[in-house]
Design a protein around this motif. Structure first.
Motif: not given
Length: 444
Positions: A7-23
Motif C-alpha cells: 500500500g505504500d506508494p512507489g512514487a510521490v510527485g517526481r520522487f521515487r520512494i525507496l524505504a520507510r524512515v518512520g511513521s
C-alpha cells in the motif's frame, strides 16, 4: 529505516520512494530519490486525515514555515503539494540521529558536545524567529544530530506571532518541554521557544527534562547558567536569542566544544551508508517468506562523499564496482604479518576466480596500536599482532548472491579506535570504542 509496506506508494510527485524512515500520528516519512539521484525525505499525511480541514491547514502552515527557515539549520524544502488528495512535502534527507535516541541509547552528551548543541540550536531558533515564526515544539525528538551539527525539524505546530509578537494561545506541544505560558494556553512568542531550548539542553546533559522548581543538575557551570536563564518562569526574564547566540559563540565555550561522542558519530555514519543502500523486500515465491536485500544504490549520480568515523575523513562511494584489472590494486598494509590463518570451513568451498568480482575492505584508525586483530571473511580467519594504525586490508569476495559473512575483533591499550567495513566502497559496518577493544560482524 525499513522496507516499504503493501500500500505504500512507489512514487510521490517526481520522487521515487525507496524505504520507510518512520511513521507518526499524522504522517509517514519515506526515503525517496530524485531523478538526478538526490536523496530526499518525503513526508506524507496519513490518508485518513486528508479530508480534515484543520489538519490540511496545519500542513499548509508546516510547509510555509519549513520553506521560510530551510537552510543550514533545518532541512530545505525541495517540493510540496499541500493541496494534493494526500498532502506531502519533500525535503533534503539528513542521515542523522535524533537527540532523544542518542541520549536513550548512549547516555547524556558530554559538556563539549552539549556546547555545540546549544550554539547550533540557538542559531537555528534565531533564524526561525527572523523568518516570522515560533517553533512551539522544540524537544529532543525534533532535534537531529547530523555529521556537521544539529538540525531543527517538524514545524507542524509552528505559528506566526504577528504584529503583537504573540501567537494565539495553544496548549499543543510536548509536556516537559513546553513553556509555562504554552501549557496554560495563553499567548506565546519567541520566549516560549527559549524556555523549550533550556528544557532540551537540560535533557541532553542529564537524560531527563528539568522538574519545575528543582535545581538544574548540570556539572558544567557555564551550561548550567545558560539553561537556568532559559527556564525562568517569567518570559520577560529569559534571555533573547541574539544574546544567547552571542554568549554561546564566546571564546570560552568555543574552546570547549567537541564533535558528537564516538558512538553517536558511528551511528550517523551507519545511517549515511544506509541511505545509499536502503532495504527492499524480495518478491515472495511459493512457500517462501519475503526476504530482504540491501540496494547497492548511490546518493548522487557520480558518487557521494560520506563522513567517516566521525573525524571528517571523506570516503567516496564509487559509481561502479571495482573489478580486477580496473586500475590500482587493493591497498594492503605489508607491515603486520599473519600469525595464524585458518582454511575455509568444511562445506564452504572457495569461489572460482571468475566469481571474485567484489572487494571487501577493513580500515582501522586510532591513537594507539592494536595488541591483536582478527578478521574473518567467508570462513577464512586471519589473526595479527602488534598492528600499527592506520591499517587497511582488502579481500576479494564473490558477487552477490550468495551473501558473504565477515567478522572483525580487535584489542588495544586504553585509547580510541575506529573502524569501517566497506564493499566496493559502500559502507557495510562502522563503529569504534574509547576503551580497550571492540568487535563487529555482518554479511556483504
Amino acid at each position: 529505516m525499513r522496507e516499504l509496506e503493501p500500500g505504500d506508494p512507489g512514487a510521490v510527485g517526481r520522487f521515487r520512494i525507496l524505504a520507510r524512515v518512520g511513521s507518526g500520528g499524522m504522517a509517514v516519512v519515506y526515503l525517496g530519490r530524485s531523478a538526478g539521484g538526490r536523496a530526499v525525505a518525503v513526508k506524507m499525511m496519513h490518508a485518513e486525515f486528508a479530508d480534515d480541514p484543520e489538519q490540511r491547514a496545519r500542513f499548509h502552515r508546516e510547509v510555509a514555515a519549513a520553506r521560510a527557515v530551510g537552510g543550514p539549520y533545518s532541512p530545505g524544502v525541495l517540493d510540496a503539494a499541500p493541496d494534493a488528495p494526500t498532502p506531502w512535502m519533500a525535503t533534503e534527507y539528513l542521515p542523522a540521529v535524533s537527540l532523544r535516541e542518542a541520549v536513550e541509547r548512549f547516555g547524556p552528551l558530554p559538556a563539549g558536545s552539549a556546547w555545540s548543541l546549544a550554539a547550533g540550536l540557538a542559531e537555528a531558533l534565531a533564524l526561525v524567529h527572523r523568518a516570522g515564526f515560533v517553533h512551539l515544539d522544540l524537544k529532543p525528538a525534533n532535534v537531529l544530530l547530523a555529521a556537521d551539527g544539529p538540525r531543527l525539524i517538524d514545524f507542524g505546530i509552528a505559528a506566526e506571532p504577528g504584529a503583537g509578537d504573540e501567537a494565539p494561545g495553544t496548549a499543543a506541544g510536548s509536556r516537559g518541554f513546553m513553556s509555562p505560558e504554552q501549557e496554560a494556553g495563553t499567548g506565546t512568542g519567541p520566549p516560549s521557544d527559549v524556555f523549550s531550548l533550556g528544557s532540551t539542553l537540560a535533557y541532553a546533559c542529564t537524560g531527563a527534562p528539568p522538574a519545575a522548581g528543582s535545581p538544574v543538575r548540570v556539572a558544567d557551570d557555564g551550561l548550567r547558567a545558560v539553561i537556568e536563564g532559559c527556564l525562568r518562569p517569567d518570559p520577560s526574564d529569559r534571555p533573547g536569542l541574539p544574546e544567547l547566540v552571542e554568549r554561546l559563540a564566546s571564546p570560552g565555550p568555543r574552546e570547549r566544544r567537541a564533535v558528537w561522542p564516538p558512538q553517536v558519530a558511528a551511528e550517523i555514519d551507519r545511517r549515511i551508508a544506509q541511505a545509499g543502500n536502503p532495504p527492499v523486500a524480495l518478491p515472495r515465491s511459493a512457500g517462501a517468506p519475503v526476504g530482504l536485500v540491501r540496494r547497492r544504490a548511490l546518493l548522487l549520480g557520480a558518487g557521494a562523499v560520506v563522513a567517516g568515523l566521525g573525524a571528517g575523513t571523506p570516503l567516496l562511494i564509487a559509481h561502479a564496482s571495482r573489478r580486477p584489472g580496473d586500475g590500482a590494486a587493493p591497498e594492503h598494509d605489508p607491515s603486520p604479518r599473519p600469525t595464524r590463518s585458518e582454511p575455509p570451513a568444511a562445506g564452504s568451498p572457495a569461489a572460482s576466480p571468475a566469481a571474485r568480482s567484489r572487494v571487501l575492505e577493513f580500515f582501522l584508525t586510532g591513537d594507539v596500536a592494536l595488541t591483536s586483530l582478527t578478521y574473518s571473511v567467508d570462513g577464512r580467519t586471519t589473526t595479527l599482532e602488534d598492528v600499527a594504525l592506520p591499517w587497511r586490508t582488502a579481500v576479494d569476495i564473490p558477487e552477490y548472491p550468495p551473501s558473504v559473512p565477515w567478522r572483525l575483533e580487535y584489542a588495544h591499550e586504553p585509547g580510541e579506535v575506529g573502524y569501517r567495513v566497506m564493499v566496493d566502497r559502500i559502507m557495510h559496518g562502522q563503529g569504534g570504542d574509547s576503551g580497550t577493544g571492540g568487535e563487529d560482524e555482518g554479511t556483504a
